[in-house]
Scaffold this motif. Sequence first.
Motif, PDB file in Angstrom:
ATOM      1  N   LEU A  51      43.355  31.394  36.674  1.00 61.00           N
ATOM      2  CA  LEU A  51      41.943  31.712  35.987  1.00 61.00           C
ATOM      3  C   LEU A  51      41.805  33.018  36.173  1.00 61.00           C
ATOM      4  O   LEU A  51      41.126  33.724  35.145  1.00 61.00           O
ATOM      5  N   MET A  52      41.906  33.784  37.240  1.00 60.38           N
ATOM      6  CA  MET A  52      41.537  35.158  37.688  1.00 60.38           C
ATOM      7  C   MET A  52      42.257  36.066  36.578  1.00 60.38           C
ATOM      8  O   MET A  52      41.755  37.185  36.287  1.00 60.38           O
ATOM      9  N   VAL A  53      43.522  35.744  36.245  1.00 65.66           N
ATOM     10  CA  VAL A  53      44.414  36.514  35.410  1.00 65.66           C
ATOM     11  C   VAL A  53      44.402  36.057  33.945  1.00 65.66           C
ATOM     12  O   VAL A  53      44.988  36.904  33.192  1.00 65.66           O
ATOM     13  N   GLY A  54      43.567  35.276  33.758  1.00 68.55           N
ATOM     14  CA  GLY A  54      43.179  34.629  32.415  1.00 68.55           C
ATOM     15  C   GLY A  54      44.347  33.548  32.117  1.00 68.55           C
ATOM     16  O   GLY A  54      44.432  33.467  30.741  1.00 68.55           O
ATOM     17  N   GLN A  55      45.067  32.997  32.683  1.00 70.58           N
ATOM     18  CA  GLN A  55      46.103  32.213  32.253  1.00 70.58           C
ATOM     19  C   GLN A  55      45.420  30.710  32.184  1.00 70.58           C
ATOM     20  O   GLN A  55      44.855  30.252  33.442  1.00 70.58           O
ATOM     21  N   TYR A  87      47.161  24.472  31.344  1.00 69.62           N
ATOM     22  CA  TYR A  87      47.864  23.624  30.316  1.00 69.62           C
ATOM     23  C   TYR A  87      47.638  22.191  30.442  1.00 69.62           C
ATOM     24  O   TYR A  87      47.410  21.427  29.681  1.00 69.62           O
ATOM     25  N   ASP A  88      47.577  21.854  31.828  1.00 72.06           N
ATOM     26  CA  ASP A  88      47.367  20.270  32.196  1.00 72.06           C
ATOM     27  C   ASP A  88      46.003  19.925  31.776  1.00 72.06           C
ATOM     28  O   ASP A  88      45.749  18.809  31.111  1.00 72.06           O
ATOM     29  N   ALA A  89      45.007  20.825  31.891  1.00 75.25           N
ATOM     30  CA  ALA A  89      43.642  20.580  31.369  1.00 75.25           C
ATOM     31  C   ALA A  89      43.583  20.458  29.832  1.00 75.25           C
ATOM     32  O   ALA A  89      42.910  19.536  29.323  1.00 75.25           O
ATOM     33  N   TYR A  90      44.520  21.266  29.021  1.00 72.46           N
ATOM     34  CA  TYR A  90      44.624  21.155  27.772  1.00 72.46           C
ATOM     35  C   TYR A  90      45.069  19.775  27.317  1.00 72.46           C
ATOM     36  O   TYR A  90      44.614  19.298  26.433  1.00 72.46           O
ATOM     37  N   LEU A  91      46.184  19.246  28.072  1.00 71.64           N
ATOM     38  CA  LEU A  91      46.825  18.172  27.776  1.00 71.64           C
ATOM     39  C   LEU A  91      45.830  17.113  27.880  1.00 71.64           C
ATOM     40  O   LEU A  91      45.693  15.938  27.056  1.00 71.64           O
ATOM     41  N   ARG A  92      44.928  16.928  28.938  1.00 71.53           N
ATOM     42  CA  ARG A  92      43.959  15.867  29.093  1.00 71.53           C
ATOM     43  C   ARG A  92      42.931  15.911  27.820  1.00 71.53           C
ATOM     44  O   ARG A  92      42.511  14.914  27.465  1.00 71.53           O
ATOM     45  N   HIS A  93      42.401  17.278  27.640  1.00 71.70           N
ATOM     46  CA  HIS A  93      41.768  17.487  26.556  1.00 71.70           C
ATOM     47  C   HIS A  93      41.997  16.599  25.315  1.00 71.70           C
ATOM     48  O   HIS A  93      41.491  15.862  24.467  1.00 71.70           O
ATOM     49  N   MET A  94      43.345  17.089  24.881  1.00 69.09           N
ATOM     50  CA  MET A  94      43.997  16.626  23.933  1.00 69.09           C
ATOM     51  C   MET A  94      44.018  14.913  23.931  1.00 69.09           C
ATOM     52  O   MET A  94      43.788  14.126  22.796  1.00 69.09           O
ATOM     53  N   ASN A 128      48.858  30.599  21.812  1.00 74.56           N
ATOM     54  CA  ASN A 128      47.738  30.325  21.002  1.00 74.56           C
ATOM     55  C   ASN A 128      46.168  31.071  21.950  1.00 74.56           C
ATOM     56  O   ASN A 128      45.529  31.690  21.519  1.00 74.56           O
ATOM     57  N   ARG A 129      46.482  30.703  23.279  1.00 75.21           N
ATOM     58  CA  ARG A 129      45.252  31.305  24.025  1.00 75.21           C
ATOM     59  C   ARG A 129      45.278  32.738  24.256  1.00 75.21           C
ATOM     60  O   ARG A 129      44.144  33.328  24.038  1.00 75.21           O
ATOM     61  N   GLN A 130      46.493  33.224  24.146  1.00 73.51           N
ATOM     62  CA  GLN A 130      46.435  34.921  24.129  1.00 73.51           C
ATOM     63  C   GLN A 130      45.788  35.428  22.844  1.00 73.51           C
ATOM     64  O   GLN A 130      45.332  36.358  22.929  1.00 73.51           O
ATOM     65  N   GLU A 131      46.192  34.934  21.820  1.00 73.97           N
ATOM     66  CA  GLU A 131      45.550  35.143  20.388  1.00 73.97           C
ATOM     67  C   GLU A 131      44.162  34.983  20.402  1.00 73.97           C
ATOM     68  O   GLU A 131      43.384  35.752  20.125  1.00 73.97           O
ATOM     69  N   ALA A 132      43.687  33.858  21.014  1.00 79.91           N
ATOM     70  CA  ALA A 132      42.188  33.791  20.976  1.00 79.91           C
ATOM     71  C   ALA A 132      41.531  34.721  21.913  1.00 79.91           C
ATOM     72  O   ALA A 132      40.131  35.169  21.440  1.00 79.91           O
ATOM     73  N   ARG A 133      42.112  34.959  22.893  1.00 78.04           N
ATOM     74  CA  ARG A 133      41.392  35.923  23.961  1.00 78.04           C
ATOM     75  C   ARG A 133      41.494  37.233  23.534  1.00 78.04           C
ATOM     76  O   ARG A 133      40.471  38.105  23.629  1.00 78.04           O
ATOM     77  N   GLY A 147      38.929  32.159  17.455  1.00 74.61           N
ATOM     78  CA  GLY A 147      38.057  32.528  18.422  1.00 74.61           C
ATOM     79  C   GLY A 147      38.361  31.489  19.439  1.00 74.61           C
ATOM     80  O   GLY A 147      37.625  31.408  20.422  1.00 74.61           O
ATOM     81  N   GLY A 148      39.492  30.657  19.343  1.00 74.45           N
ATOM     82  CA  GLY A 148      39.925  29.664  20.481  1.00 74.45           C
ATOM     83  C   GLY A 148      39.115  28.505  20.420  1.00 74.45           C
ATOM     84  O   GLY A 148      39.141  27.520  21.469  1.00 74.45           O
ATOM     85  N   LYS A 149      38.282  28.094  19.576  1.00 77.53           N
ATOM     86  CA  LYS A 149      37.281  26.715  19.417  1.00 77.53           C
ATOM     87  C   LYS A 149      38.125  25.941  18.661  1.00 77.53           C
ATOM     88  O   LYS A 149      38.630  26.078  17.922  1.00 77.53           O
ATOM     89  N   CYS A 150      38.237  24.553  19.518  1.00 80.52           N
ATOM     90  CA  CYS A 150      38.816  23.486  18.566  1.00 80.52           C
ATOM     91  C   CYS A 150      37.643  22.444  18.000  1.00 80.52           C
ATOM     92  O   CYS A 150      37.782  21.548  17.127  1.00 80.52           O
ATOM     93  N   CYS A 151      36.564  22.486  18.921  1.00 81.53           N
ATOM     94  CA  CYS A 151      35.431  21.608  18.713  1.00 81.53           C
ATOM     95  C   CYS A 151      34.335  21.987  18.397  1.00 81.53           C
ATOM     96  O   CYS A 151      33.785  23.224  18.770  1.00 81.53           O
TER      97      CYS A 151
END
Length: 61
Positions: A14-18, A21-28, A46-51, A57-61
């Motif tokens: 999180l500190m380096v902006g990565q 992925y596991d949280a994303y899978l849970r969200h999906m 996708n996250r790099q492009e959004a950032r 802008g990286g929003k799905c919902c």
Amino acid sequence: MSPFFQTLRRMAHLMVGQPDYDAYLRHMRDHHPGHAPMDRTAFFRNRQEARYGGKNGGKCC
């Protein structure tokens, strides 16, 4: 891997902006069960492009 090191690894990512992925899978799974999740490489791109100036802008919902 111990819980301490898992937490430390998550914080470092999180500190380096990565994003997590596991949280994303849970969200999906929880919010978009009918959609196939992106693979790890596509998710990272996708996250790099959004950032750094992506189209939506990286929003799905």
